[in-house]
Design a protein around this motif. Structure first.
Motif, PDB file in Angstrom:
ATOM      1  N   GLY A   1       3.916   4.861  -6.052  1.00  0.00           N
ATOM      2  CA  GLY A   1       3.919   3.678  -5.221  1.00  0.00           C
ATOM      3  C   GLY A   1       3.545   4.008  -3.790  1.00  0.00           C
ATOM      4  O   GLY A   1       3.397   5.179  -3.412  1.00  0.00           O
ATOM      5  N   ILE A   2       3.375   2.978  -3.021  1.00  0.00           N
ATOM      6  CA  ILE A   2       2.964   3.168  -1.638  1.00  0.00           C
ATOM      7  C   ILE A   2       4.068   3.852  -0.850  1.00  0.00           C
ATOM      8  O   ILE A   2       5.247   3.584  -1.050  1.00  0.00           O
ATOM      9  CB  ILE A   2       2.585   1.814  -1.011  1.00  0.00           C
ATOM     10  CG1 ILE A   2       1.787   2.018   0.275  1.00  0.00           C
ATOM     11  CG2 ILE A   2       3.792   0.935  -0.773  1.00  0.00           C
ATOM     12  CD1 ILE A   2       1.116   0.746   0.772  1.00  0.00           C
ATOM     13  N   GLN A   3       3.677   4.776   0.011  1.00  0.00           N
ATOM     14  CA  GLN A   3       4.616   5.504   0.855  1.00  0.00           C
ATOM     15  C   GLN A   3       4.406   5.117   2.307  1.00  0.00           C
ATOM     16  O   GLN A   3       3.265   4.959   2.753  1.00  0.00           O
ATOM     17  CB  GLN A   3       4.397   7.013   0.706  1.00  0.00           C
ATOM     18  CG  GLN A   3       4.508   7.529  -0.717  1.00  0.00           C
ATOM     19  CD  GLN A   3       5.910   7.404  -1.257  1.00  0.00           C
ATOM     20  OE1 GLN A   3       6.875   7.674  -0.555  1.00  0.00           O
ATOM     21  NE2 GLN A   3       6.030   6.987  -2.509  1.00  0.00           N
ATOM     22  N   VAL A   4       5.510   4.965   3.032  1.00  0.00           N
ATOM     23  CA  VAL A   4       5.457   4.657   4.458  1.00  0.00           C
ATOM     24  C   VAL A   4       6.310   5.689   5.180  1.00  0.00           C
ATOM     25  O   VAL A   4       7.499   5.812   4.894  1.00  0.00           O
ATOM     26  CB  VAL A   4       5.988   3.237   4.750  1.00  0.00           C
ATOM     27  CG1 VAL A   4       5.886   2.932   6.238  1.00  0.00           C
ATOM     28  CG2 VAL A   4       5.228   2.200   3.940  1.00  0.00           C
ATOM     29  N   GLU A   5       5.690   6.420   6.088  1.00  0.00           N
ATOM     30  CA  GLU A   5       6.408   7.454   6.827  1.00  0.00           C
ATOM     31  C   GLU A   5       6.365   7.148   8.315  1.00  0.00           C
ATOM     32  O   GLU A   5       5.290   6.874   8.857  1.00  0.00           O
ATOM     33  CB  GLU A   5       5.771   8.821   6.562  1.00  0.00           C
ATOM     34  CG  GLU A   5       5.903   9.265   5.108  1.00  0.00           C
ATOM     35  CD  GLU A   5       5.305  10.634   4.877  1.00  0.00           C
ATOM     36  OE1 GLU A   5       5.477  11.166   3.771  1.00  0.00           O
ATOM     37  OE2 GLU A   5       4.658  11.173   5.795  1.00  0.00           O
TER      38      GLU A   5
ATOM     39  N   PHE B   1       0.771   5.346   6.314  1.00  0.00           N
ATOM     40  CA  PHE B   1       0.928   4.737   5.004  1.00  0.00           C
ATOM     41  C   PHE B   1      -0.121   5.297   4.050  1.00  0.00           C
ATOM     42  O   PHE B   1      -1.176   5.764   4.472  1.00  0.00           O
ATOM     43  CB  PHE B   1       0.853   3.197   5.072  1.00  0.00           C
ATOM     44  CG  PHE B   1      -0.224   2.653   5.960  1.00  0.00           C
ATOM     45  CD1 PHE B   1       0.015   2.447   7.307  1.00  0.00           C
ATOM     46  CD2 PHE B   1      -1.459   2.315   5.438  1.00  0.00           C
ATOM     47  CE1 PHE B   1      -0.970   1.929   8.131  1.00  0.00           C
ATOM     48  CE2 PHE B   1      -2.460   1.796   6.249  1.00  0.00           C
ATOM     49  CZ  PHE B   1      -2.223   1.606   7.604  1.00  0.00           C
ATOM     50  N   SER B   2       0.220   5.239   2.770  1.00  0.00           N
ATOM     51  CA  SER B   2      -0.526   6.034   1.793  1.00  0.00           C
ATOM     52  C   SER B   2      -1.628   5.286   1.058  1.00  0.00           C
ATOM     53  O   SER B   2      -2.408   5.899   0.335  1.00  0.00           O
ATOM     54  CB  SER B   2       0.435   6.587   0.737  1.00  0.00           C
ATOM     55  OG  SER B   2       1.083   5.522   0.055  1.00  0.00           O
ATOM     56  N   ASP B   3      -1.733   3.975   1.255  1.00  0.00           N
ATOM     57  CA  ASP B   3      -2.711   3.218   0.479  1.00  0.00           C
ATOM     58  C   ASP B   3      -3.246   2.070   1.335  1.00  0.00           C
ATOM     59  O   ASP B   3      -2.754   1.827   2.442  1.00  0.00           O
ATOM     60  CB  ASP B   3      -2.056   2.681  -0.793  1.00  0.00           C
ATOM     61  CG  ASP B   3      -3.047   2.517  -1.930  1.00  0.00           C
ATOM     62  OD1 ASP B   3      -2.623   2.506  -3.094  1.00  0.00           O
ATOM     63  OD2 ASP B   3      -4.264   2.388  -1.644  1.00  0.00           O
ATOM     64  N   SER B   4      -4.236   1.385   0.826  1.00  0.00           N
ATOM     65  CA  SER B   4      -4.794   0.245   1.553  1.00  0.00           C
ATOM     66  C   SER B   4      -3.756  -0.862   1.635  1.00  0.00           C
ATOM     67  O   SER B   4      -3.116  -1.197   0.637  1.00  0.00           O
ATOM     68  CB  SER B   4      -6.047  -0.277   0.830  1.00  0.00           C
ATOM     69  OG  SER B   4      -7.040   0.714   0.787  1.00  0.00           O
ATOM     70  N   VAL B   5      -3.621  -1.419   2.810  1.00  0.00           N
ATOM     71  CA  VAL B   5      -2.626  -2.463   3.019  1.00  0.00           C
ATOM     72  C   VAL B   5      -3.288  -3.726   3.534  1.00  0.00           C
ATOM     73  O   VAL B   5      -4.327  -3.674   4.181  1.00  0.00           O
ATOM     74  CB  VAL B   5      -1.507  -2.020   3.997  1.00  0.00           C
ATOM     75  CG1 VAL B   5      -0.751  -0.834   3.436  1.00  0.00           C
ATOM     76  CG2 VAL B   5      -2.052  -1.738   5.367  1.00  0.00           C
ATOM     77  N   ASN B   6      -2.672  -4.862   3.223  1.00  0.00           N
ATOM     78  CA  ASN B   6      -3.192  -6.122   3.734  1.00  0.00           C
ATOM     79  C   ASN B   6      -2.241  -6.753   4.734  1.00  0.00           C
ATOM     80  O   ASN B   6      -2.483  -7.850   5.215  1.00  0.00           O
ATOM     81  CB  ASN B   6      -3.461  -7.095   2.580  1.00  0.00           C
ATOM     82  CG  ASN B   6      -2.189  -7.461   1.834  1.00  0.00           C
ATOM     83  OD1 ASN B   6      -1.112  -6.967   2.140  1.00  0.00           O
ATOM     84  ND2 ASN B   6      -2.307  -8.328   0.851  1.00  0.00           N
TER      85      ASN B   6
ATOM     86  N   LYS C   1       4.886  -7.450  -2.173  1.00  0.00           N
ATOM     87  CA  LYS C   1       6.067  -6.601  -2.055  1.00  0.00           C
ATOM     88  C   LYS C   1       5.965  -5.823  -0.763  1.00  0.00           C
ATOM     89  O   LYS C   1       4.950  -5.189  -0.491  1.00  0.00           O
ATOM     90  CB  LYS C   1       6.144  -5.647  -3.244  1.00  0.00           C
ATOM     91  CG  LYS C   1       7.323  -4.693  -3.193  1.00  0.00           C
ATOM     92  CD  LYS C   1       7.374  -3.847  -4.446  1.00  0.00           C
ATOM     93  CE  LYS C   1       8.533  -2.880  -4.407  1.00  0.00           C
ATOM     94  NZ  LYS C   1       8.636  -2.103  -5.671  1.00  0.00           N
ATOM     95  N   THR C   2       6.999  -5.893   0.053  1.00  0.00           N
ATOM     96  CA  THR C   2       6.961  -5.265   1.368  1.00  0.00           C
ATOM     97  C   THR C   2       7.751  -3.975   1.342  1.00  0.00           C
ATOM     98  O   THR C   2       8.916  -3.969   0.937  1.00  0.00           O
ATOM     99  CB  THR C   2       7.532  -6.223   2.429  1.00  0.00           C
ATOM    100  OG1 THR C   2       6.802  -7.457   2.387  1.00  0.00           O
ATOM    101  CG2 THR C   2       7.416  -5.615   3.810  1.00  0.00           C
ATOM    102  N   ILE C   3       7.117  -2.897   1.770  1.00  0.00           N
ATOM    103  CA  ILE C   3       7.744  -1.575   1.803  1.00  0.00           C
ATOM    104  C   ILE C   3       8.032  -1.218   3.257  1.00  0.00           C
ATOM    105  O   ILE C   3       7.124  -1.228   4.091  1.00  0.00           O
ATOM    106  CB  ILE C   3       6.830  -0.511   1.180  1.00  0.00           C
ATOM    107  CG1 ILE C   3       6.346  -0.950  -0.209  1.00  0.00           C
ATOM    108  CG2 ILE C   3       7.557   0.834   1.126  1.00  0.00           C
ATOM    109  CD1 ILE C   3       7.438  -1.171  -1.205  1.00  0.00           C
ATOM    110  N   PHE C   4       9.292  -0.889   3.537  1.00  0.00           N
ATOM    111  CA  PHE C   4       9.696  -0.492   4.867  1.00  0.00           C
ATOM    112  C   PHE C   4       9.749   1.027   4.985  1.00  0.00           C
ATOM    113  O   PHE C   4      10.158   1.718   4.048  1.00  0.00           O
ATOM    114  CB  PHE C   4      11.089  -1.048   5.203  1.00  0.00           C
ATOM    115  CG  PHE C   4      11.083  -2.463   5.699  1.00  0.00           C
ATOM    116  CD1 PHE C   4      10.799  -3.514   4.842  1.00  0.00           C
ATOM    117  CD2 PHE C   4      11.356  -2.745   7.025  1.00  0.00           C
ATOM    118  CE1 PHE C   4      10.783  -4.826   5.300  1.00  0.00           C
ATOM    119  CE2 PHE C   4      11.349  -4.050   7.495  1.00  0.00           C
ATOM    120  CZ  PHE C   4      11.061  -5.078   6.631  1.00  0.00           C
TER     121      PHE C   4
END
Lengths: 115, 109
Positions: B1-5, B25-30, B96-99
């Motif tokens: 899944g997407i990672q946020v550091e 962040f590890s992937d394309s985001v919108n 889905k929002t990743i913090f």
């Protein structure tokens, strides 16, 4: 106008009991999110509602957790047979979700303590 | 899944100092947002910034989507800036929002 409101502000319950948490989004906002924040931690996504579409439930941690949104407005998060690890702050957010700016506006949260 | 550091995890500043907070962040985001959580727990949206640069008073933010990072600048910090700063993203095609884990800032008087 009024912001996102949540009730109750605080809830203390005994292990094994069911609890219901309520969220009133900003009027006109079609998107609604539930998150959980454990002490000193970041926010964990639980569920997302958008209009009449099927909700994204991918963040619910177990089948003890469920949520509904009636009439596209108020939402209720229900936790059945609460466990001590469910203790956390439960946050609700809403956004216009117009496809343009998707700013999320958060409520003050419900602090849940399971004894 | 997407990672946020987010970095740094903790930051102590003297009032009046400037700082830069980073979000990778590890992937394309919108969708990318910066939030401030005050000591009472209230989350306040600072910026909605999936790309480009925005400024609001002493705060500004820049997102370089192609390089998968965002920066939050705080200038002339004040004690009221204390709290936790979160970066949150939604990946392209989803809501889905990743913090991230946040940067905890303390500004000393």
């Amino acid at each position: 106008g009024a912001g996102v409101s949540q009730s109750p502000s605080n809830k203390v319950t005994e292990k094994g009991k069911d609890v219901e948490l309520r969220c009133d989004p900003i009027s006109g906002h079609t998107a609604l999110y539930w998150y959980r924040q454990s002490l000193g931690q970041g926010l964990e996504f639980l569920i997302y509602f958008q209009g009449n579409s099927a909700p994204d439930k991918s963040g619910l941690p177990s089948d003890r957790f469920s949520a509904e949104r009636t009439g596209g407005s108020v939402s209720t998060l229900t936790i059945q047979r609460t466990q001590q690890e469910d203790s956390a702050v439960y946050l609700c957010a809403s956004s216009k979700a117009t496809g343009g700016e998707e700013t999320q506006y958060f409520g003050p949260g419900t602090r849940l303590l399971v004894l | 899944g997407i990672q946020v550091e987010q970095s740094p995890p903790d930051l102590i500043l003297q009032e009046g100092a400037n700082s830069t907070l980073r979000c990778n962040f590890s992937d394309s985001v919108n969708n990318l947002q910066w939030f401030h959580q005050n000591p009472w727990g209230q989350l306040i949206n600072l910026f909605y910034i999936p790309s480009g640069t925005k400024q609001n008073g002493r705060l500004s933010a820049t997102t370089v989507a192609t390089e998968r990072y965002s920066l939050l600048y705080i200038s002339s910090s004040q004690t009221t800036d204390s709290g936790v700063y979160f970066c949150a993203v939604s990946y392209t095609g989803g809501f889905k929002t990743i913090f991230g884990a946040g940067t905890r800032l303390f500004v000393k008087a």
